[in-house]
Design a protein around this motif. Structure first.
Motif, PDB file in Angstrom:
ATOM      1  N   VAL A  44      23.357   0.969  21.260  1.00  0.00           N
ATOM      2  CA  VAL A  44      23.455   1.142  22.419  1.00  0.00           C
ATOM      3  C   VAL A  44      25.067   0.551  22.759  1.00  0.00           C
ATOM      4  N   ILE A  45      25.716   1.515  23.522  1.00  0.00           N
ATOM      5  CA  ILE A  45      27.162   0.717  23.746  1.00  0.00           C
ATOM      6  C   ILE A  45      27.186   0.281  25.216  1.00  0.00           C
ATOM      7  N   PRO A  46      27.393  -0.687  25.310  1.00  0.00           N
ATOM      8  CA  PRO A  46      27.545  -1.401  26.474  1.00  0.00           C
ATOM      9  C   PRO A  46      28.839  -0.766  27.487  1.00  0.00           C
ATOM     10  N   ALA A  47      28.619  -1.119  28.871  1.00  0.00           N
ATOM     11  CA  ALA A  47      29.631  -0.677  29.654  1.00  0.00           C
ATOM     12  C   ALA A  47      30.228  -1.987  30.731  1.00  0.00           C
ATOM     13  N   PRO A  48      30.572  -3.175  29.969  1.00  0.00           N
ATOM     14  CA  PRO A  48      30.821  -4.294  30.670  1.00  0.00           C
ATOM     15  C   PRO A  48      32.394  -4.272  31.460  1.00  0.00           C
ATOM     16  N   ALA A  49      32.146  -4.727  32.766  1.00  0.00           N
ATOM     17  CA  ALA A  49      33.180  -4.670  33.666  1.00  0.00           C
ATOM     18  C   ALA A  49      34.109  -5.801  33.204  1.00  0.00           C
ATOM     19  N   SER A  50      34.024  -6.643  32.530  1.00  0.00           N
ATOM     20  CA  SER A  50      34.895  -7.920  32.226  1.00  0.00           C
ATOM     21  C   SER A  50      34.454  -8.567  30.666  1.00  0.00           C
ATOM     22  N   ALA A  51      35.253  -9.289  30.130  1.00  0.00           N
ATOM     23  CA  ALA A  51      34.847 -10.068  29.188  1.00  0.00           C
ATOM     24  C   ALA A  51      33.658 -11.286  29.420  1.00  0.00           C
ATOM     25  N   ASP A  52      33.369 -11.366  30.615  1.00  0.00           N
ATOM     26  CA  ASP A  52      32.439 -12.554  30.959  1.00  0.00           C
ATOM     27  C   ASP A  52      31.248 -12.261  30.292  1.00  0.00           C
ATOM     28  N   GLY A  53      30.596 -13.383  29.593  1.00  0.00           N
ATOM     29  CA  GLY A  53      29.377 -13.172  29.012  1.00  0.00           C
ATOM     30  C   GLY A  53      29.359 -12.570  27.812  1.00  0.00           C
ATOM     31  N   LEU A  54      30.373 -11.988  27.208  1.00  0.00           N
ATOM     32  CA  LEU A  54      30.260 -11.306  26.128  1.00  0.00           C
ATOM     33  C   LEU A  54      30.989 -12.332  24.766  1.00  0.00           C
ATOM     34  N   SER A  55      30.029 -12.279  23.656  1.00  0.00           N
ATOM     35  CA  SER A  55      30.292 -12.888  22.453  1.00  0.00           C
ATOM     36  C   SER A  55      30.548 -12.093  21.256  1.00  0.00           C
ATOM     37  N   LEU A  56      31.056 -12.676  20.118  1.00  0.00           N
ATOM     38  CA  LEU A  56      30.999 -12.119  18.751  1.00  0.00           C
ATOM     39  C   LEU A  56      30.369 -12.872  17.836  1.00  0.00           C
ATOM     40  N   PRO A  57      29.813 -12.207  16.889  1.00  0.00           N
ATOM     41  CA  PRO A  57      29.017 -13.110  15.784  1.00  0.00           C
ATOM     42  C   PRO A  57      29.883 -13.834  14.963  1.00  0.00           C
ATOM     43  N   LEU A  58      31.049 -13.666  14.830  1.00  0.00           N
ATOM     44  CA  LEU A  58      31.928 -14.389  13.986  1.00  0.00           C
ATOM     45  C   LEU A  58      32.170 -15.935  14.773  1.00  0.00           C
ATOM     46  N   GLU A  59      32.035 -15.931  15.853  1.00  0.00           N
ATOM     47  CA  GLU A  59      32.225 -16.941  16.657  1.00  0.00           C
ATOM     48  C   GLU A  59      31.509 -18.376  16.080  1.00  0.00           C
ATOM     49  N   ALA A  60      30.265 -17.927  15.676  1.00  0.00           N
ATOM     50  CA  ALA A  60      29.367 -18.880  14.970  1.00  0.00           C
ATOM     51  C   ALA A  60      30.099 -19.660  13.908  1.00  0.00           C
ATOM     52  N   TYR A  61      31.165 -19.168  13.275  1.00  0.00           N
ATOM     53  CA  TYR A  61      31.730 -19.807  11.987  1.00  0.00           C
ATOM     54  C   TYR A  61      33.339 -20.129  12.397  1.00  0.00           C
ATOM     55  N   LEU A  62      33.551 -20.174  13.650  1.00  0.00           N
ATOM     56  CA  LEU A  62      34.761 -20.708  14.118  1.00  0.00           C
ATOM     57  C   LEU A  62      34.572 -21.998  14.758  1.00  0.00           C
ATOM     58  N   LEU A  63      35.789 -22.706  14.826  1.00  0.00           N
ATOM     59  CA  LEU A  63      35.738 -23.976  15.382  1.00  0.00           C
ATOM     60  C   LEU A  63      36.127 -23.446  17.115  1.00  0.00           C
ATOM     61  N   THR A  64      35.501 -24.160  18.033  1.00  0.00           N
ATOM     62  CA  THR A  64      35.889 -23.852  19.345  1.00  0.00           C
ATOM     63  C   THR A  64      37.109 -24.472  19.482  1.00  0.00           C
ATOM     64  N   PRO A  65      37.524 -23.884  20.763  1.00  0.00           N
ATOM     65  CA  PRO A  65      39.063 -24.634  21.044  1.00  0.00           C
ATOM     66  C   PRO A  65      39.056 -26.116  21.341  1.00  0.00           C
ATOM     67  N   GLU A  66      37.765 -26.604  21.848  1.00  0.00           N
ATOM     68  CA  GLU A  66      37.843 -28.089  22.062  1.00  0.00           C
ATOM     69  C   GLU A  66      37.808 -28.702  20.732  1.00  0.00           C
ATOM     70  N   GLN A  67      36.942 -28.333  19.653  1.00  0.00           N
ATOM     71  CA  GLN A  67      36.778 -28.913  18.481  1.00  0.00           C
ATOM     72  C   GLN A  67      37.995 -28.738  17.570  1.00  0.00           C
ATOM     73  N   ASN A  68      38.853 -27.533  17.712  1.00  0.00           N
ATOM     74  CA  ASN A  68      40.243 -27.536  16.939  1.00  0.00           C
ATOM     75  C   ASN A  68      41.045 -28.505  17.638  1.00  0.00           C
ATOM     76  N   ALA A  69      41.123 -28.690  18.920  1.00  0.00           N
ATOM     77  CA  ALA A  69      41.918 -29.805  19.385  1.00  0.00           C
ATOM     78  C   ALA A  69      41.465 -31.333  18.846  1.00  0.00           C
ATOM     79  N   THR A  70      40.385 -31.632  18.704  1.00  0.00           N
ATOM     80  CA  THR A  70      39.483 -32.792  18.017  1.00  0.00           C
ATOM     81  C   THR A  70      40.104 -32.908  16.824  1.00  0.00           C
ATOM     82  N   VAL A  71      39.844 -31.809  16.102  1.00  0.00           N
ATOM     83  CA  VAL A  71      40.262 -32.110  14.789  1.00  0.00           C
ATOM     84  C   VAL A  71      41.961 -32.267  14.405  1.00  0.00           C
ATOM     85  N   GLU A  72      42.542 -31.465  15.206  1.00  0.00           N
ATOM     86  CA  GLU A  72      44.122 -31.554  14.967  1.00  0.00           C
ATOM     87  C   GLU A  72      44.567 -32.762  15.389  1.00  0.00           C
TER      88      GLU A  72
END
Length: 334
Positions: A44-72
């Motif tokens: 199925v190819i979705p037809a989203p109107a905006s990026a709200d609610g969309l996620s990508l599988p590789l996000e599970a392996y990335l620091l969040t912006p908040e975590q990155n700020a903490t580590v840095e």
């Protein structure tokens, strides 16, 4: 491994910085794809109107912006403590960065209201967001003597031994304490000079910093999706739509890189008209939905191919976040 700062190396080529004119780059990764992978099926190819609610599988392996700020921030605090022992000050970083994964989704969408106001220029709010993400110390303004202590190019300073790799390495090692070594997949575990012709910059990044493997795969999935025949068909439909509106561009990349949009304090009438047509054509051909679905599919395939190394990256991220929290609370990293 070291703390990432989204908008710089972490994005592995995403053109996020605002130019002096106020007009941004196109926000698209410049890397080529890692080793070949067959086009994955998409139910199925979705037809989203905006990026709200969309996620990508590789996000599970990335620091969040908040975590990155903490580590840095923790890393720069440890670096600053070391520099202080040699009589130098060092800026403590930790601004909330941008998410590489989120940026690859956000650029897909161009709301017509935004196009009518700003064309392809960044709004003041967006420029401020990018500026905040780029804030923080990196030692760029240090004296030559301080830089030598920070980087370890000086073995000693005023009779005191400089840590191996300098104070920066000392700070980095502090937040990485206890993290297991990441074993890269064979295609990424090689020196720069051994990379095959046309190898993506992100492959070099992973070779130098194994914890950047998710960013490498993020870029790779993007390029796979961009080159996929299903995306080529959609882009051809977009081009035909734009031509009907009086704007001849072979693909989205061409309109985003049109040099007419450079310079000035704001968008021209021509830029606004083009951007509005672009917004309508993207929606008409479901450009965002197709590109998003393809990226998700390719990311899942790449995750399956590199599951062991990615699990190690996730474990390393968890260790760095724990260590950083200890440092920020006034204790040792481990």
């Amino acid at each position: 491994m070291r703390a990432r700062k989204a908008g710089t190396a972490a994005l592995a080529g995403l053109a996020l910085a605002v130019t002096a004119s106020g007009c941004s780059g196109d926000g698209r990764p410049a890397a080529e794809a890692p080793p070949s992978i067959p086009p994955p099926p998409i139910a199925v190819i979705p037809a989203p109107a905006s990026a709200d609610g969309l996620s990508l599988p590789l996000e599970a392996y990335l620091l969040t912006p908040e975590q990155n700020a903490t580590v840095e921030r923790a890393q720069s605090m440890l670096t600053a403590d070391c520099m202080r022992r040699f009589g130098f000050s060092y800026p403590v970083a930790g601004a909330r960065g941008l998410s590489a994964a989120r940026e690859t989704v956000n650029w897909l969408f161009l709301p017509e209201r935004t196009a009518a106001r700003w064309g392809y220029h960044q709004s003041p709010e967006r420029r401020a967001e990018i500026q905040r993400a780029q804030e923080g110390g990196n030692g760029a303004d240090l004296s030559s003597a301080a830089k030598a202590v920070m980087t370890g190019t000086a073995a000693s300073y005023r009779g005191a031994a400089v840590p191996k790799g300098g104070c920066f390495s000392l700070g980095r090692d502090g937040v990485e304490a206890g993290a297991a070594k990441i074993k890269l997949p064979a295609w990424a575990d090689r020196a720069d000079q051994k990379l095959p012709p046309g190898a993506p910059p992100s492959m070099r990044l992973a070779s130098q910093q194994p914890s950047f493997l998710p960013e490498t795969l993020l870029d790779g999935a993007f390029k796979y999706a961009q080159a996929d025949a299903r995306m080529k068909k959609v882009e051809a439909s977009w081009s035909a739509c734009m031509k009907q509106a009086g704007h001849a561009y072979p693909n989205l990349d061409a309109v985003l890189r049109d040099r007419r949009w450079e310079g000035g304090d704001g968008p021209s009438a021509a830029e606004i008209a083009t951007a509005q047509a672009d917004a309508r054509c993207r929606a008409r051909v479901n450009y965002a939905g197709t590109m998003y679905a393809l990226q998700v599919a390719y990311q899942k395939a790449l995750i399956d191919q590199n599951a062991e190394a990615l699990a190690q990256v996730r474990s390393t991220n968890e260790t760095m976040v724990r260590n950083a929290a200890k440092v920020l609370n006034g204790g040792p990293a481990s």
